[in-house]
Design a protein around this motif. Structure first.
Motif, PDB file in Angstrom:
ATOM      1  N   UNK A 129      99.594  51.348  60.903  1.00 40.78           N
ATOM      2  CA  UNK A 129      99.677  49.942  60.518  1.00 40.78           C
ATOM      3  C   UNK A 129     100.144  49.850  59.071  1.00 40.78           C
ATOM      4  N   UNK A 130     101.179  49.027  58.838  1.00 41.62           N
ATOM      5  CA  UNK A 130     101.741  48.834  57.503  1.00 41.62           C
ATOM      6  C   UNK A 130     102.201  47.395  57.372  1.00 41.62           C
ATOM      7  N   UNK A 131     101.774  46.717  56.317  1.00 47.27           N
ATOM      8  CA  UNK A 131     102.143  45.313  56.077  1.00 47.27           C
ATOM      9  C   UNK A 131     101.851  44.431  57.289  1.00 47.27           C
ATOM     10  N   UNK A 132     100.686  44.602  57.873  1.00 46.96           N
ATOM     11  CA  UNK A 132     100.230  43.826  59.032  1.00 46.96           C
ATOM     12  C   UNK A 132     101.115  44.011  60.257  1.00 46.96           C
ATOM     13  N   UNK A 133     101.837  45.123  60.335  1.00 45.40           N
ATOM     14  CA  UNK A 133     102.663  45.454  61.493  1.00 45.40           C
ATOM     15  C   UNK A 133     102.203  46.790  62.045  1.00 45.40           C
ATOM     16  N   UNK A 134     102.118  46.874  63.355  1.00 46.91           N
ATOM     17  CA  UNK A 134     101.699  48.111  64.008  1.00 46.91           C
ATOM     18  C   UNK A 134     102.932  48.882  64.471  1.00 46.91           C
ATOM     19  N   UNK A 135     102.964  50.171  64.180  1.00 49.32           N
ATOM     20  CA  UNK A 135     104.047  51.052  64.576  1.00 49.32           C
ATOM     21  C   UNK A 135     103.498  52.103  65.532  1.00 49.32           C
ATOM     22  N   UNK A 136     104.234  52.410  66.598  1.00 46.15           N
ATOM     23  CA  UNK A 136     103.873  53.503  67.494  1.00 46.15           C
ATOM     24  C   UNK A 136     104.368  54.805  66.876  1.00 46.15           C
ATOM     25  N   UNK A 137     103.500  55.779  66.767  1.00 47.93           N
ATOM     26  CA  UNK A 137     103.867  57.054  66.160  1.00 47.93           C
ATOM     27  C   UNK A 137     104.594  57.903  67.187  1.00 47.93           C
ATOM     28  N   UNK A 138     105.809  58.342  66.823  1.00 42.36           N
ATOM     29  CA  UNK A 138     106.611  59.158  67.728  1.00 42.36           C
ATOM     30  C   UNK A 138     106.545  60.644  67.396  1.00 42.36           C
ATOM     31  N   UNK A 139     106.242  60.961  66.113  1.00 38.72           N
ATOM     32  CA  UNK A 139     106.218  62.368  65.712  1.00 38.72           C
ATOM     33  C   UNK A 139     105.343  62.534  64.469  1.00 38.72           C
ATOM     34  N   UNK A 140     104.574  63.601  64.442  1.00 36.98           N
ATOM     35  CA  UNK A 140     103.762  63.960  63.277  1.00 36.98           C
ATOM     36  C   UNK A 140     104.168  65.374  62.882  1.00 36.98           C
TER      37      UNK A 140
END
Length: 102
Positions: A74-85
């Motif tokens: 979550x960044x700037x009130x937006x959720x991102x799906x993580x594709x790679x770590x």
């Protein structure tokens, strides 16, 4: 690169609801600062994919072992799906995340 505040989450198995369906609980793995890492032409060509404004890289100053099972950023009130770590030992972890707009 600039600093920004991020929160990284994972899902863990929880209990069952009244109908017997599994319920996943959300667990916070990291809450703090991270660097937004820009894409370079070489990394785009090496990965063989198109990069849009919806796909970003975050360099997080946290151990890889703690973040390897991350699912959502979550960044700037937006959720991102993580594709790679990716492990950038010993101190940094690179998270590639994508946001799907609806």
């Amino acid at each position: 690169m600039r600093w920004t505040r991020v929160t990284v989450y994972t899902t863990v198995d929880g209990t069952e609801d009244e109908l017997g369906n599994p319920v996943e609980n959300v667990e916070e793995l990291y809450n703090g600062r991270a660097r937004i890492s820009p894409w370079t032409d070489e990394s785009v060509q090496a990965n063989g994919r198109e990069v849009t404004k919806n796909e970003m890289q975050f360099a997080v100053p946290c151990d890889y072992e703690k973040l390897k099972n991350a699912k959502v950023l979550e960044n700037n009130c937006k959720a991102f799906d993580i594709t790679e770590v990716t492990e950038l030992a010993p101190r940094w972890t690179l998270i590639t995340a994508k946001r799907y707009n609806t």
